[in-house]
Structures are given as structure tokens and as C-alpha cells.
Design an enzyme around this catalytic site. Structure first.
Site, PDB file in Angstrom:
ATOM      1  CG  ASP A  34      -2.065  -0.952   1.153  1.00  0.00           C
ATOM      2  OD1 ASP A  34      -2.180  -1.640   0.129  1.00  0.00           O
ATOM      3  OD2 ASP A  34      -2.852  -1.032   2.116  1.00  0.00           O
ATOM      4  CG  ASP A  89       3.638  -7.049  10.377  1.00  0.00           C
ATOM      5  OD1 ASP A  89       2.786  -7.369   9.514  1.00  0.00           O
ATOM      6  OD2 ASP A  89       3.343  -6.654  11.521  1.00  0.00           O
ATOM      7  CG  ASP A  91       9.284  -5.380  11.854  1.00  0.00           C
ATOM      8  OD1 ASP A  91       8.173  -5.461  11.303  1.00  0.00           O
ATOM      9  OD2 ASP A  91       9.443  -5.488  13.084  1.00  0.00           O
ATOM     10  CG  ASP A 183      -3.297  -8.393  15.490  1.00  0.00           C
ATOM     11  OD1 ASP A 183      -4.175  -7.671  16.009  1.00  0.00           O
ATOM     12  OD2 ASP A 183      -2.086  -8.147  15.611  1.00  0.00           O
TER      13      ASP A 183
END
Length: 446
Positions: A34, A89, A91, A183
Site C-alpha cells: 500500500d 510484517d 521487519d 489480528d
């Protein structure tokens, strides 16, 4: 792989996932992008390279960000072909054997809807701030998640480093964007539908901890607000669930746990008027020490391979305590917004590709400006000191230790925020000074 403006880490993420040891005819990778900056170009270059190498990988770029992370995950499901959906994610850096160590759990347990693995740390030793955060994360994964898993309590998916059964996602109503913790929301909805959420404490995926305190505040704000939004949405369903009373009670406490921060703030604000007008009530204050036994005990038990010595964990508990008290204003604002129904966009936690003692965040465009809540933290620190001075003649030592912890916590968090804000401005000024002027660029072009 949901990403938004992650130019420092997106290439590392895709490379790690491309190295997963899993049959290529059974592996599909989606980069759900995005981004509004150069992240998209970086991701596209890396994706094309792996496509040419034979990996089934696609870049799915959205320009509207509808639903934020939940919206991106829902959009990805429309073209996902797998029976199981793994998520990382930007990282996180999974090990090559991650899928082989998790997938077979679903074959052996048809009621397993989600499997969470343990978060590790890429930059635990970057600073005292990251070491304190690492201990807090370890307390959650080593103690909390393990106990919930072993005792059959409601367990939450942590948003990344986990694996979902596609059927479970669909049966529970899919990814929904009406909370900031999609989540937690989905994992509770799945368990209320009869699915089980599992946890593997021995499978560790290292990730980056926020090195900037304002980034940590943003992360905590999102988690606090999203958790209480989920509580508003699902708490009644949890109480009505077909489960033992202690499971339902633990689930309710879990969903509302961030309410502790406005209660902490209220305790400080009421200490002064109660001390003047209902003085005998403060005689109960020393008994509050019993409530302080739990967290240090949990963190002292959070034994990991990278922090095996008890004395190392005990040494970080005072700093983690100051951090917990100091962010109570930040998280109280989040709690009030959640309980009053005020909407907030999903603001990601910026990451900078930091490793232990390596890398810099201050000169990045992702570094956050100073959070104005810092002025409220300074005011609360001063109020705590004023409370101690005014109540000392009447109550002596009974209240001093608690009020000093409040003062130290607020001054610590505010002080680090201000120092890092100065560090960020200085780094950006130096970068601007070394940037060629328009005239120089024109001359070079000529």
C-alpha cells in the site's frame, strides 16, 4: 507480506521469504503493498528478480489503502490459492525451516485455525530502550502466551509470524477493519466459532524493536486502542461463550488489559485530593505493593536463549517499570478514544533496518516528529512531585515511593522523547546541509 512505506526493510523481507525451504509448487508469495513512496519500486525490482528465478510471487499494489492492513490482507485473499496463509510484517526475518516446522501442525489438528510463533529481536542490544522493550516482549511470549496455550485460555494472534487456515478465516468472518487490532479481533472471533489458536514457543522469528520512543508510543497507542475497540465489539460474546467461567473471565481481562493505564493515571490524579480530604484512605496505599509483585515476577521468569541470566533480566526491570508508568498518558488517550468510539487511521510503526548496535534512525524520512503528548507527561511529572511535597507533612513515607515512580516514569519518557526529537532535527539539518543546492545541481547537469 503486508507492507506500507517500508523501503528500509522490504527487500530483506522478500529475500528471507524466498529462501523458505518448502516445495515451490506449493508456495505462493504475495507482497501486499500500500506504499506511497519508493518502497513500491524496490519491491517490484525484487519481485521481478524472483519471478525470473521461478518463484510464484506477485506484487499487489493498492492506491486507496481502504481498510489499511486488514483491507490489504482481505484483498490478498481474493487471489490467494493456498489452504494455509502465513503472514510476516516488513521487519520480520523468518528462518528457512519456518514453514516445515509449522505446517504439519495443521495436518495433525483439524480444529487448529491459527498458529502463532515466538517473536525474537534483531536489535535487542541497540540501546537501553530496545533492551527494556525486548524484556517486555519476552514476558508476553515466554510466559503469557505459553500459559494461555497450555491451559486452554483464549489466545491471540499477534499479527505476524503466524499461520492461518483459510477455512478458519472465512468461517470467522474474514479480516475486518473496524478495529486497529485486526489480528486480535479475528483470533477471538475464530475461537468463539470453535477454532483453536495454537502457539509454538520454540519457533522464533526475529524482528526489529522500535528504537525511537515516539515510534514505541505510536505502537502502544495502536495496540491499546485496538484492544479496547475489540473489547467493545466482542466482550459480550466472550461472556456468552460455551467455555468454563475462568476461561471467559481470563478472556475478558485479556481484552480489557490496556484499561490499566487510565486507572494508573486516575490513581495519581486522585492521590492529592484524597490525601487532603480523605487522609485515612491513604493508609491502604502500601498494600498496593502487592499488585506490583506480578509484573516483575513474570519478567524475571522470561528466560530466553539470548537473555539466559536472571541478573540481566532483573537489571532491566526498573527501566521497563519507568517505561510502563511513563506511557500511561499516551495509552490513556488511546483508551478514551476507543471507549468513546472515535475513529483513528492505522498508523504503522516505522522501522529502519536496525541491528544490534548498527544502523541509524534519526536521519530517515520515517523518523517521527515529536509527539505533543510529551508536554502532558512533563506536567504529570511535576504534578507527581507536587503531590509528594504537599502530602509529605501529613502522610510521611506511605505515599512517597509510588509518587516518585510516577514522577520518574513521566520525566524519563518525556526526556527521551525530547532528546530524540533534538537528535532527529539535527540529523535532518545535517542532511540538508550536505544536499546539493539547485544551482549546484544545474551546474552538474550542464
Amino acid at each position: 507480506l503486508p507492507v506500507f512505506n517500508e523501503r528500509h526493510t522490504v527487500e530483506r523481507l522478500v529475500k528471507a521469504v524466498a529462501q523458505l525451504d518448502y516445495p515451490r509448487d506449493r508456495l505462493q508469495v504475495q507482497v501486499l503493498d500500500d506504499s506511497t513512496d519508493s518502497t513500491t519500486a524496490i519491491a517490484r525490482r525484487v519481485v521481478v528478480g524472483y519471478q525470473e528465478a521461478g518463484l510464484d510471487i506477485q506484487l499487489l499494489h493498492r492506491i486507496d489503502r481502504v481498510g489499511f492492513k486488514a483491507g490489504a490482507l482481505a484483498a490478498g485473499l481474493e487471489s490467494a490459492t493456498g489452504e494455509l496463509i502465513a503472514m510476516f510484517d516488513a521487519d520480520f526475518v523468518p528462518q528457512p525451516d519456518w514453514l516445515r516446522r509449522t505446517v504439519l501442525r495443521f495436518r495433525d489438528d483439524p480444529h487448529l485455525g491459527c498458529l502463532q510463533t515466538h517473536w525474537g529481536h534483531l536489535n535487542r542490544d541497540y540501546s537501553s530502550l530496545t533492551r527494556a522493550q525486548a524484556l517486555g516482549v519476552d514476558g508476553h511470549f515466554v510466559v503469557e502466551q505459553t500459559v494461555r496455550s497450555r491451559t486452554g485460555l483464549f489466545l491471540n494472534f499477534n499479527g505476524t509470524a503466524g499461520l492461518w487456515r483459510r477455512t478458519c478465516i472465512d468461517d470467522a468472518g474474514g479480516w475486518q477493519a473496524d478495529t486497529l487490532t485486526e489480528d486480535l479481533d479475528l483470533s477471538y472471533r475464530a475461537q468463539l466459532r470453535g477454532w483453536r489458536v495454537g502457539y509454538l514457543p520454540d519457533v522464533v522469528v526475529p524482528a526489529e524493536l522500535p528504537a525511537q520512543l515516539d515510534a514505541f508510543k505510536r505502537q502502544q497507542f495502536r495496540w491499546a486502542k485496538g484492544s479496547l475497540q475489540t473489547a467493545r465489539k466482542l466482550a459480550l460474546g466472550v461472556w456468552r461463550a460455551d467455555a468454563p467461567w475462568h476461561v471467559r473471565l481470563a478472556g475478558f481481562i485479556h481484552l480489557t488489559s490496556y484499561a490499566v493505564h487510565p486507572l494508573m493515571l486516575l490513581t495519581l490524579l486522585l492521590a492529592l485530593p484524597i490525601g487532603f480530604w480523605a487522609g485515612p484512605a491513604l493508609r491502604l496505599f502500601p498494600w498496593f505493593a502487592l499488585a506490583g509483585v506480578g509484573p516483575p515476577l513474570m519478567y524475571s521468569l522470561a528466560h530466553t536463549s539470548y537473555m539466559p541470566r536472571l541478573r540481566d533480566r532483573l537489571r532491566m526491570i526498573p527501566l521497563l517499570t519507568l517505561l510502563g508508568f511513563g506511557i500511561s498518558l499516551n495509552n490513556s488517550v488511546a483508551a478514551v478514544e476507543a471507549l468513546t468510539g472515535r475513529g483513528t487511521p492505522f498508523r504503522r510503526t516505522p522501522k529502519f533496518n536496525l541491528l544490534d548496535r548498527q544502523g541509524s534512525w534519526a536521519d530517515s524520512a520515517y523518523a517521527l516528529p515529536r509527539n505533543p503528548v510529551v508536554w502532558g507527561e512533563l506536567a504529570l511529572g511535576a504534578y507527581a512531585l507536587l503531590t509528594m511535597v504537599l502530602l509529605w507533612p501529613h502522610h510521611g513515607w506511605a505515599i512517597v515511593p509510588w509518587v516518585l515512580i510516577y514522577a520518574a516514569g513521566y520525566f524519563f519518557v518525556a526526556g527521551v522523547s525530547l532528546a530524540q526529537s533534538w537528535q532527529r532535527r539535527r540529523a535532518h539539518t545535517l542532511a540538508a546541509d550536505h544536499r546539493p543546492s539547485t544551482a549546484d545541481s544545474s551546474a552538474t547537469s550542464s
